[in-house]
Design a protein around this motif. Structure first.
Motif, short mmCIF file in Angstrom:
data_model
loop_
_atom_site.label_atom_id
_atom_site.label_comp_id
_atom_site.label_asym_id
_atom_site.label_seq_id
_atom_site.Cartn_x
_atom_site.Cartn_y
_atom_site.Cartn_z
N UNK A 109 -33.37 27.42 8.52
CA UNK A 109 -33.12 27.16 9.79
C UNK A 109 -32.12 28.55 10.16
N UNK A 110 -32.67 28.54 11.87
CA UNK A 110 -32.18 30.49 11.45
C UNK A 110 -30.88 30.20 13.10
N UNK A 111 -30.59 30.56 13.71
CA UNK A 111 -29.33 30.31 14.43
C UNK A 111 -29.18 32.52 14.96
N UNK A 112 -30.02 32.35 16.74
CA UNK A 112 -30.19 33.45 17.37
C UNK A 112 -28.79 33.18 18.17
N UNK A 113 -28.45 34.39 18.23
CA UNK A 113 -27.12 34.67 19.48
C UNK A 113 -26.82 35.80 20.02
N UNK A 114 -26.90 35.54 21.28
CA UNK A 114 -26.57 36.40 22.39
C UNK A 114 -25.32 36.46 22.74
N UNK A 115 -24.73 37.55 23.14
CA UNK A 115 -23.46 37.78 23.95
C UNK A 115 -23.40 39.09 25.02
#
Length: 443
Positions: A371-377
């Motif tokens: 499982x992969x989590x992609x975060x953009x800020x």
């Protein structure tokens, strides 16, 4: 091009202190003429002095021969001519000696002092000689003629050679200065040419690195998805034929897209290959390869089933579609966005997209099924992105896919981010997964 001073020194070789054979022959001839003149005048000098004629001739020959050293010791030659002036000999040596002295590099005060001494000696000798001739009745003129004749002869014997020597010396120094300047310019041009070649080599190396990075980003992601779909196709071929057909279609579409992009890049590279690559570089520069690579890289954001399209390059709005492609390959991936989304410069958005794309490709290679989590800020002055995967459920999943790794993905991401003045960090997490983080300035 001109010849440097060292080349001149090598090319000019003469006997003794002469730099040329022509100079040695000229000085020898002048010395011989002066010796003959002084030897002939030595007969009269011996008669007036009451000594044997042979002694006067030998004295004159030896004194006149001193002219042979005029280039090495011009002061000595002028002093000898001044010394034998009362004997009424050495006129040729005096003229040539003054010319050589004035044309030399000696200080002007020395030249002026010796020229003045020679003028004074010649004036006195001519005054006495003209007066004696008038007393003997040789010339029947007034008393005014004695100072007039002596001054005229003294000026005529000293001023012309000094002025001519000063002119020739100044012209010679000017030519030497121009030659040194030409040599300096030649060396500067050579140095500039070497630096230009170094800059060209550096630019070619940078362009090759950029091309390799673009090719890796374009091809690695698609090929990784192809391998994942092929593994899934192998697993469900007998159980679910419809899903197998769908996976086969996806693999075919991705393969055609990857081949098209490779043909475009390799076509430009091939046109600049070969032994005469430098000659062809003007017609097909490496910048064109970079343009082709960037154009091919922009197609990675297109829909997998829509074929190869034309675009201005990937951007952040294509991240959702990129995640959809990974989800279709069986990856459990979610996206979270912080801050208000806005547009950035093209190179910033492309770099951010490439970081996410390469990070997902690495998950496919090394942690399939994780499982992969992609975060953009989106922040005020920067944009941050983070891709973190959990440990894979099965350690053998990555090995089953048999995805090779060249070790260039993280290097390429770091180069892209650092080129924009950002910060890039990657490494394993405490939970056994892997995290890729990057922060890029918004301006």
């Amino acid at each position: 091009m001109t010849t440097t001073g060292e080349d001149h020194a090598t090319a000019r070789g003469g006997p003794g202190w002469w730099t040329r054979w022509r100079s040695a022959v000229l000085d020898t001839g002048l010395a011989a003429g002066s010796a003959v003149e002084c030897g002939a005048e030595g007969v009269r000098f011996a008669h007036d002095a009451g000594i044997p004629a042979a002694v006067g001739v030998v004295f004159g020959v030896l004194a006149g021969s001193a002219l042979i050293v005029r280039r090495k010791w011009p002061i000595a030659v002028v002093l000898v001519s001044i010394a034998i002036t009362p004997a009424q000999m050495g006129y040729l040596m005096g003229i040539v000696g003054l010319y050589t002295l004035a044309a030399s590099e000696l200080p002007r005060r020395i030249i002026g002092s010796l020229a003045g001494m020679s003028f004074l000696g010649m004036l006195i000798v001519m005054f006495v000689r003209v007066r004696q001739d008038m007393q003997r009745g040789t010339w029947e003129l007034g008393d005014w003629f004695v100072p007039f004749a002596s001054i005229s002869i003294a000026v005529g014997m000293t001023a012309p050679p000094v002025l001519l020597g000063m002119y020739v010396g100044a012209r010679r120094r000017l030519m030497e200065s121009l030659r040194e300047r030409a040599d300096s310019l030649e060396r500067e041009l050579q140095l500039l040419a070497e630096r230009a070649e170094e800059r060209a080599e550096w630019a070619r190396g940078e362009e090759r690195t950029r091309i390799a990075r673009e090719m890796h980003d374009v091809v690695a992601h698609r090929v990784s998805l192809m391998v994942v779909h092929a593994a899934a196709l192998q697993a469900v071929a007998r159980k679910d034929p419809e899903k197998a057909v769908k996976n086969a279609a996806l693999v075919g579409d991705m393969g055609r897209q990857a081949l098209t992009e490779l043909r475009e890049m390799l076509g430009v590279l091939r046109s600049g290959d070969g032994r005469d690559a430098r000659e062809r570089a003007a017609a097909v520069p490496l910048v064109a390869v970079g343009v082709a690579a960037a154009a091919a890289a922009s197609r990675a954001a297109d829909d997998e089933g829509a074929g190869v399209g034309a675009g201005d390059g990937p951007c952040l709005s294509d991240v959702d579609e990129l995640l959809g492609q990974s989800a279709a390959a069986g990856m459990a991936v979610d996206l979270s966005v912080e801050g208000e989304s806005r547009s950035y410069a093209a190179e910033i958005e492309q770099t951010a997209y490439r970081v996410v794309q390469e990070a997902l490709t690495n998950v496919h290679k090394h942690a399939a099924g994780a499982k992969t989590h992609v975060r953009l800020a989106h922040r005020v002055s920067e944009i941050a992105m983070q891709v973190e995967n959990e440990p894979p459920p099965e350690l053998a999943s990555a090995a089953a896919a048999r995805l090779p790794s060249g070790g260039n993905g993280l290097v390429g991401m770091r180069e892209r981010v650092l080129a924009l003045g950002g910060v890039f960090v990657s490494g394993p997490t405490d939970a056994g997964g892997f995290r890729v983080s990057a922060v890029i300035p918004a301006a």
